[in-house]
Design an enzyme around this catalytic site. Structure first.
Site, PDB file in Angstrom:
ATOM      1  N   GLU A  84       5.820   3.215  -9.812  1.00 22.29           N
ATOM      2  CA  GLU A  84       7.030   3.103  -9.736  1.00 22.29           C
ATOM      3  C   GLU A  84       7.475   1.603 -10.076  1.00 22.29           C
ATOM      4  O   GLU A  84       8.683   1.356  -9.944  1.00 22.29           O
ATOM      5  CB  GLU A  84       7.346   2.920  -8.075  1.00 22.29           C
ATOM      6  CG  GLU A  84       7.397   4.207  -7.390  1.00 22.29           C
ATOM      7  CD  GLU A  84       7.708   4.245  -6.000  1.00 22.29           C
ATOM      8  OE1 GLU A  84       8.120   3.047  -5.394  1.00 22.29           O
ATOM      9  OE2 GLU A  84       7.547   5.058  -5.297  1.00 22.29           O
ATOM     10  N   GLY A 107      -2.767  -4.024 -17.817  1.00 26.11           N
ATOM     11  CA  GLY A 107      -1.472  -3.961 -18.675  1.00 26.11           C
ATOM     12  C   GLY A 107      -0.574  -2.714 -18.361  1.00 26.11           C
ATOM     13  O   GLY A 107      -0.254  -2.903 -17.072  1.00 26.11           O
ATOM     14  N   TYR A 111       9.311 -13.101 -14.384  1.00 24.48           N
ATOM     15  CA  TYR A 111       8.051 -12.468 -13.998  1.00 24.48           C
ATOM     16  C   TYR A 111       6.862 -12.848 -14.852  1.00 24.48           C
ATOM     17  O   TYR A 111       5.724 -12.929 -13.913  1.00 24.48           O
ATOM     18  CB  TYR A 111       8.424 -10.957 -14.456  1.00 24.48           C
ATOM     19  CG  TYR A 111       7.060  -9.881 -14.230  1.00 24.48           C
ATOM     20  CD1 TYR A 111       6.806  -9.808 -12.953  1.00 24.48           C
ATOM     21  CD2 TYR A 111       6.264  -9.306 -15.260  1.00 24.48           C
ATOM     22  CE1 TYR A 111       5.754  -8.769 -12.691  1.00 24.48           C
ATOM     23  CE2 TYR A 111       5.343  -8.630 -15.227  1.00 24.48           C
ATOM     24  CZ  TYR A 111       4.988  -8.369 -13.630  1.00 24.48           C
ATOM     25  OH  TYR A 111       3.809  -7.751 -13.606  1.00 24.48           O
ATOM     26  N   ALA A 118       0.674  -1.335  -0.031  1.00 23.36           N
ATOM     27  CA  ALA A 118      -0.134  -0.125  -0.095  1.00 23.36           C
ATOM     28  C   ALA A 118       0.795   1.369   0.047  1.00 23.36           C
ATOM     29  O   ALA A 118       0.127   2.570   0.086  1.00 23.36           O
ATOM     30  CB  ALA A 118      -0.954  -0.111   1.421  1.00 23.36           C
ATOM     31  N   THR A 119       2.017   1.199  -0.002  1.00 21.33           N
ATOM     32  CA  THR A 119       3.062   2.458   0.103  1.00 21.33           C
ATOM     33  C   THR A 119       3.301   3.210  -1.110  1.00 21.33           C
ATOM     34  O   THR A 119       3.662   4.149  -1.108  1.00 21.33           O
ATOM     35  CB  THR A 119       4.246   2.090   0.718  1.00 21.33           C
ATOM     36  OG1 THR A 119       4.907   0.998  -0.043  1.00 21.33           O
ATOM     37  CG2 THR A 119       4.370   1.465   2.361  1.00 21.33           C
ATOM     38  N   ASN A 125      -1.974  -6.895  -3.655  1.00 20.87           N
ATOM     39  CA  ASN A 125      -1.283  -6.045  -4.522  1.00 20.87           C
ATOM     40  C   ASN A 125      -0.049  -6.030  -4.633  1.00 20.87           C
ATOM     41  O   ASN A 125       0.928  -5.882  -5.501  1.00 20.87           O
ATOM     42  CB  ASN A 125      -1.855  -4.603  -4.359  1.00 20.87           C
ATOM     43  CG  ASN A 125      -0.939  -3.539  -5.125  1.00 20.87           C
ATOM     44  OD1 ASN A 125      -0.875  -3.454  -6.262  1.00 20.87           O
ATOM     45  ND2 ASN A 125      -0.147  -3.013  -4.357  1.00 20.87           N
ATOM     46  N   ARG A 174       6.419  -2.821   3.291  1.00 21.32           N
ATOM     47  CA  ARG A 174       7.504  -2.988   4.187  1.00 21.32           C
ATOM     48  C   ARG A 174       8.132  -1.844   4.644  1.00 21.32           C
ATOM     49  O   ARG A 174       8.829  -1.782   5.674  1.00 21.32           O
ATOM     50  CB  ARG A 174       8.650  -3.701   3.283  1.00 21.32           C
ATOM     51  CG  ARG A 174       8.569  -4.971   2.614  1.00 21.32           C
ATOM     52  CD  ARG A 174       9.767  -5.476   1.597  1.00 21.32           C
ATOM     53  NE  ARG A 174       9.551  -4.419   0.550  1.00 21.32           N
ATOM     54  CZ  ARG A 174      10.458  -4.572  -0.358  1.00 21.32           C
ATOM     55  NH1 ARG A 174      11.507  -5.038  -0.450  1.00 21.32           N
ATOM     56  NH2 ARG A 174      10.278  -3.688  -1.433  1.00 21.32           N
TER      57      ARG A 174
END
Length: 253
Positions: free
Chosen positions: A189, A184, A153, A10-11, A87, A34
């Site tokens: 970040e 997509g 990934y 959530a950051t 997420n 984290r």
């Protein structure tokens, strides 16, 4: 009635946008990540802007012990989780298979796969007890179409696809919804992390077209979580206008 929404990662990016979208609706938030300082800043922001009730749960989804200890230590009234948004996730590196860093592979597997498993497994007893709940996993179009240098990934997001599907089947008897939202190209970040801080390289990913934003995906997640109790969207792909799937993006000069 206020719901309790649990958002991992959530950051920043999609996770932060999801927390803001649900807070704007008057829901209570459990936010995890984290970076404890960022969590505290987001908590303060949500409380001031929306008058939200917020619980910070700082942990690394890769660490099974941290995950279970943090979630099991929630106050009893906070254990009545209505929606879990899995997420937390990342891409590290974009290299040919034979040239990739094995440590990057391990981090992606531990975060994108084990993180979803650990958090879901820790939260599920609370949902099963109430015979209701909704787990929303943030997958990716990369889970359906493999692309060059995407190797592990893509594999982790394929795993999220399979986990979401089988979780949905296994949890039918508990009346629990499971949704896999597959974005997509989203400008967050994400690419900066993937390219390990190379902002110019990250920015080039989104040149020539208008990408999605974290808010676009947050609105999608909110929609999926706000349908009537008898309706469940199992699988949903969301792309920018000029992106067809995990491979084809039309870039204009």
């Amino acid at each position: 009635m206020k719901r309790i929404i649990f958002v991992t990662g959530a950051t920043s990016g999609i996770g932060k946008a999801c927390a803001e979208r649900f807070a704007a609706n008057g829901d209570k938030l459990i936010i995890s990540g984290r970076r404890k300082e960022r969590l505290e800043m987001l908590k303060e922001e949500l409380e001031m802007k929306y008058g939200s009730e917020v619980w910070c749960a700082p942990f690394d989804v890769q660490n099974r012990k941290e995950v279970f200890e943090s979630i099991n230590s929630l106050a009893e009234e906070w254990k009545e989780i209505d929606v879990l948004v899995n997420n937390a996730g990342l891409a590290l590196g974009k290299d040919y298979f034979d040239e990739a860093e094995i440590a990057d592979w391990e981090t992606m597997v531990h975060t994108n796969i084990l993180g979803v498993l650990y958090v879901s497994r820790a939260v599920l007893p609370f949902m099963i007890k109430r015979k209701r709940g909704h787990i929303i996993n943030i997958g990716s179009v990369a889970g359906n179409e493999m692309y060059e240098k995407g190797n592990v990934y893509c594999a982790t997001k394929s795993a999220v696809e399979a986990i979401s599907h089988t979780m949905r089947i296994d949890l039918l008897r508990h009346h629990i919804k499971v949704t896999n939202v597959k974005p997509g190209a989203v400008e967050t970040e994400f690419s900066v992390v993937r390219f390990k801080g190379d902002e110019a390289k990250a920015a080039s990913v989104y040149e020539g077209f208008v990408p999605l934003t974290g808010e676009d995906i947050a609105n999608t997640v909110f929609y999926c979580a706000s349908l009537p109790p008898n309706v469940c969207i199992n699988d949903l792909t969301v792309t920018p206008l000029l992106q067809a799937d995990g491979i084809y993006i039309h870039k204009e000069e």
